[in-house]
Design a protein around this motif. Structure first.
Motif, PDB file in Angstrom:
ATOM      1  N   UNK A  27       0.853  -1.183   0.000  1.00  0.00           N
ATOM      2  CA  UNK A  27       0.000   0.000   0.000  1.00  0.00           C
ATOM      3  C   UNK A  27       0.893   1.239   0.000  1.00  0.00           C
ATOM      4  N   UNK A  28       0.676   2.124  -0.963  1.00  0.00           N
ATOM      5  CA  UNK A  28       1.446   3.354  -1.063  1.00  0.00           C
ATOM      6  C   UNK A  28       0.569   4.553  -0.712  1.00  0.00           C
ATOM      7  N   UNK A  29       1.004   5.340   0.261  1.00  0.00           N
ATOM      8  CA  UNK A  29       0.382   6.624   0.605  1.00  0.00           C
ATOM      9  C   UNK A  29      -1.120   6.540   0.918  1.00  0.00           C
ATOM     10  N   UNK A  30      -1.491   5.833   1.979  1.00  0.00           N
ATOM     11  CA  UNK A  30      -2.910   5.824   2.382  1.00  0.00           C
ATOM     12  C   UNK A  30      -3.274   7.148   3.058  1.00  0.00           C
ATOM     13  N   UNK A  31      -3.798   8.072   2.264  1.00  0.00           N
ATOM     14  CA  UNK A  31      -3.931   9.450   2.725  1.00  0.00           C
ATOM     15  C   UNK A  31      -5.082   9.741   3.659  1.00  0.00           C
ATOM     16  N   UNK A  32      -6.186   8.996   3.521  1.00  0.00           N
ATOM     17  CA  UNK A  32      -7.353   9.215   4.367  1.00  0.00           C
ATOM     18  C   UNK A  32      -8.346   8.099   4.070  1.00  0.00           C
ATOM     19  N   UNK A  33      -9.537   8.183   4.641  1.00  0.00           N
ATOM     20  CA  UNK A  33     -10.627   7.247   4.359  1.00  0.00           C
ATOM     21  C   UNK A  33     -10.203   5.788   4.535  1.00  0.00           C
ATOM     22  N   UNK A  34      -9.736   5.476   5.721  1.00  0.00           N
ATOM     23  CA  UNK A  34      -9.264   4.120   6.004  1.00  0.00           C
ATOM     24  C   UNK A  34     -10.346   3.068   5.768  1.00  0.00           C
ATOM     25  N   UNK A  43     -12.847  -6.616  -0.425  1.00  0.00           N
ATOM     26  CA  UNK A  43     -13.594  -7.049  -1.614  1.00  0.00           C
ATOM     27  C   UNK A  43     -12.690  -7.806  -2.583  1.00  0.00           C
ATOM     28  N   UNK A  44     -11.447  -7.352  -2.709  1.00  0.00           N
ATOM     29  CA  UNK A  44     -10.513  -7.979  -3.631  1.00  0.00           C
ATOM     30  C   UNK A  44      -9.716  -9.111  -2.978  1.00  0.00           C
ATOM     31  N   UNK A  45      -9.992  -9.353  -1.684  1.00  0.00           N
ATOM     32  CA  UNK A  45      -9.333 -10.440  -0.935  1.00  0.00           C
ATOM     33  C   UNK A  45      -7.806 -10.291  -0.951  1.00  0.00           C
ATOM     34  N   UNK A  46      -7.355  -9.067  -0.723  1.00  0.00           N
ATOM     35  CA  UNK A  46      -5.925  -8.786  -0.714  1.00  0.00           C
ATOM     36  C   UNK A  46      -5.382  -8.747   0.709  1.00  0.00           C
ATOM     37  N   UNK A  47      -4.127  -9.147   0.851  1.00  0.00           N
ATOM     38  CA  UNK A  47      -3.469  -9.193   2.160  1.00  0.00           C
ATOM     39  C   UNK A  47      -2.262  -8.256   2.146  1.00  0.00           C
ATOM     40  N   UNK A  59      -1.681  14.774   3.545  1.00  0.00           N
ATOM     41  CA  UNK A  59      -2.647  14.155   2.640  1.00  0.00           C
ATOM     42  C   UNK A  59      -2.186  12.802   2.110  1.00  0.00           C
ATOM     43  N   UNK A  60      -1.001  12.381   2.522  1.00  0.00           N
ATOM     44  CA  UNK A  60      -0.481  11.064   2.136  1.00  0.00           C
ATOM     45  C   UNK A  60      -0.396  10.104   3.321  1.00  0.00           C
ATOM     46  N   UNK A  61      -0.699  10.580   4.525  1.00  0.00           N
ATOM     47  CA  UNK A  61      -0.465   9.746   5.721  1.00  0.00           C
ATOM     48  C   UNK A  61      -1.684   9.595   6.628  1.00  0.00           C
ATOM     49  N   UNK A  62      -2.798  10.248   6.306  1.00  0.00           N
ATOM     50  CA  UNK A  62      -3.927  10.318   7.232  1.00  0.00           C
ATOM     51  C   UNK A  62      -4.503   8.988   7.681  1.00  0.00           C
ATOM     52  N   UNK A  63      -4.404   7.955   6.825  1.00  0.00           N
ATOM     53  CA  UNK A  63      -4.973   6.649   7.182  1.00  0.00           C
ATOM     54  C   UNK A  63      -3.912   5.639   7.595  1.00  0.00           C
ATOM     55  N   UNK A  64      -2.694   6.099   7.800  1.00  0.00           N
ATOM     56  CA  UNK A  64      -1.600   5.172   8.108  1.00  0.00           C
ATOM     57  C   UNK A  64      -1.880   4.351   9.368  1.00  0.00           C
ATOM     58  N   UNK A  65      -2.220   5.011  10.470  1.00  0.00           N
ATOM     59  CA  UNK A  65      -2.380   4.267  11.727  1.00  0.00           C
ATOM     60  C   UNK A  65      -3.528   3.256  11.693  1.00  0.00           C
ATOM     61  N   UNK A  66      -4.730   3.617  11.255  1.00  0.00           N
ATOM     62  CA  UNK A  66      -5.791   2.604  11.225  1.00  0.00           C
ATOM     63  C   UNK A  66      -5.493   1.439  10.278  1.00  0.00           C
ATOM     64  N   UNK A  67      -4.826   1.711   9.148  1.00  0.00           N
ATOM     65  CA  UNK A  67      -4.482   0.625   8.222  1.00  0.00           C
ATOM     66  C   UNK A  67      -3.366  -0.234   8.816  1.00  0.00           C
ATOM     67  N   UNK A  69      -2.667  -0.689  11.960  1.00  0.00           N
ATOM     68  CA  UNK A  69      -3.159  -1.460  13.102  1.00  0.00           C
ATOM     69  C   UNK A  69      -4.099  -2.586  12.673  1.00  0.00           C
ATOM     70  N   UNK A  70      -4.919  -2.321  11.673  1.00  0.00           N
ATOM     71  CA  UNK A  70      -5.889  -3.325  11.231  1.00  0.00           C
ATOM     72  C   UNK A  70      -5.197  -4.558  10.647  1.00  0.00           C
TER      73      UNK A  70
END
Length: 212
Positions: A27-34, A43-47, A59-67, A69-70
């Motif tokens: 995953x590159x740059x999860x900016x938001x909307x985790x 949905x795509x069954x990706x790991x 705007x490139x890091x906003x969803x880093x922690x929830x992703x 941790x999940x």
């Protein structure tokens, strides 16, 4: 290996997901909307195996922690921006509406250029400062793609008026690193549509007249 973009957040930052035949992905740059990102991956069954950051603007890091941790995966960031994740003044969120962004430290700091392997993925890391001091680019030679972050866009280049930006460094990074790649290389930018190195060499008005 395949890839797809997911524009996230109010600035529609391109988060890219690269996956292999075993359904593993980077995953590159999860900016938001985790939650949106997690739903698409489910949905795509990706790991996911790791989060890779081209740089540490908000705007490139906003969803880093929830992703992170999940999926219980590590984060990679250039060492020049190791203090940016938790500092709204450095990551820029202090200057924009929508709230301050604070993210925990990255597990791994990129300290030099070179080849990397993660979960079966092989790629090269280029240091491409200018938009920010720790901007990096990820090049997948076998697939013919380069994840450029906010260094190079279709018809444009990264802004350099934010803290740590440097126009001369940016142009040097583009000309000595990105434009040295094969012209058919597909450029996956941090915002906007996909392009190619050849198209930008031919038509990007910001790239002409530069002298190293």
């Amino acid at each position: 290996m395949n890839w797809f973009p997911i524009p996230l957040g109010p600035l529609q930052t391109n988060c890219y997901v690269l996956h292999d035949e075993h359904r593993q992905c980077l995953i590159f740059d999860p900016g938001e909307e985790a939650d949106k990102l997690k739903a698409i991956l489910a949905e795509k069954k990706l790991r996911p195996v790791a989060i890779l950051l081209t740089h540490a603007h908000f705007d490139h890091i906003g969803a880093v922690d929830p992703i992170r941790d999940h999926y219980n995966i590590p984060v990679y960031l250039h060492e020049n921006e190791k203090k940016w994740l938790a500092d709204p003044a450095r990551n820029g969120s202090a200057y924009f509406l929508g709230g301050e962004v604070r993210v925990r430290d990255a597990e791994h700091l990129l300290k030099h250029e070179g080849e990397m392997e993660l979960g079966g993925f092989s790629f090269e890391v280029f240091e491409t400062p200018g938009h920010s001091p720790g901007s990096v680019t990820f090049y997948f030679a076998e697939k013919g793609i380069v994840v450029s972050g906010d260094t190079l866009f279709m018809g444009s280049v990264g802004r350099t008026d934010l803290p740590g930006g440097n126009e001369k460094e940016l142009m040097k990074s583009i000309h000595t690193k990105l434009l040295e790649l094969p012209e058919e290389t597909i450029v996956l930018p941090g915002h906007g549509p996909v392009t190619t190195i050849g198209d930008e060499m031919a038509a990007n008005p910001f790239l002409h007249g530069f002298r190293n």
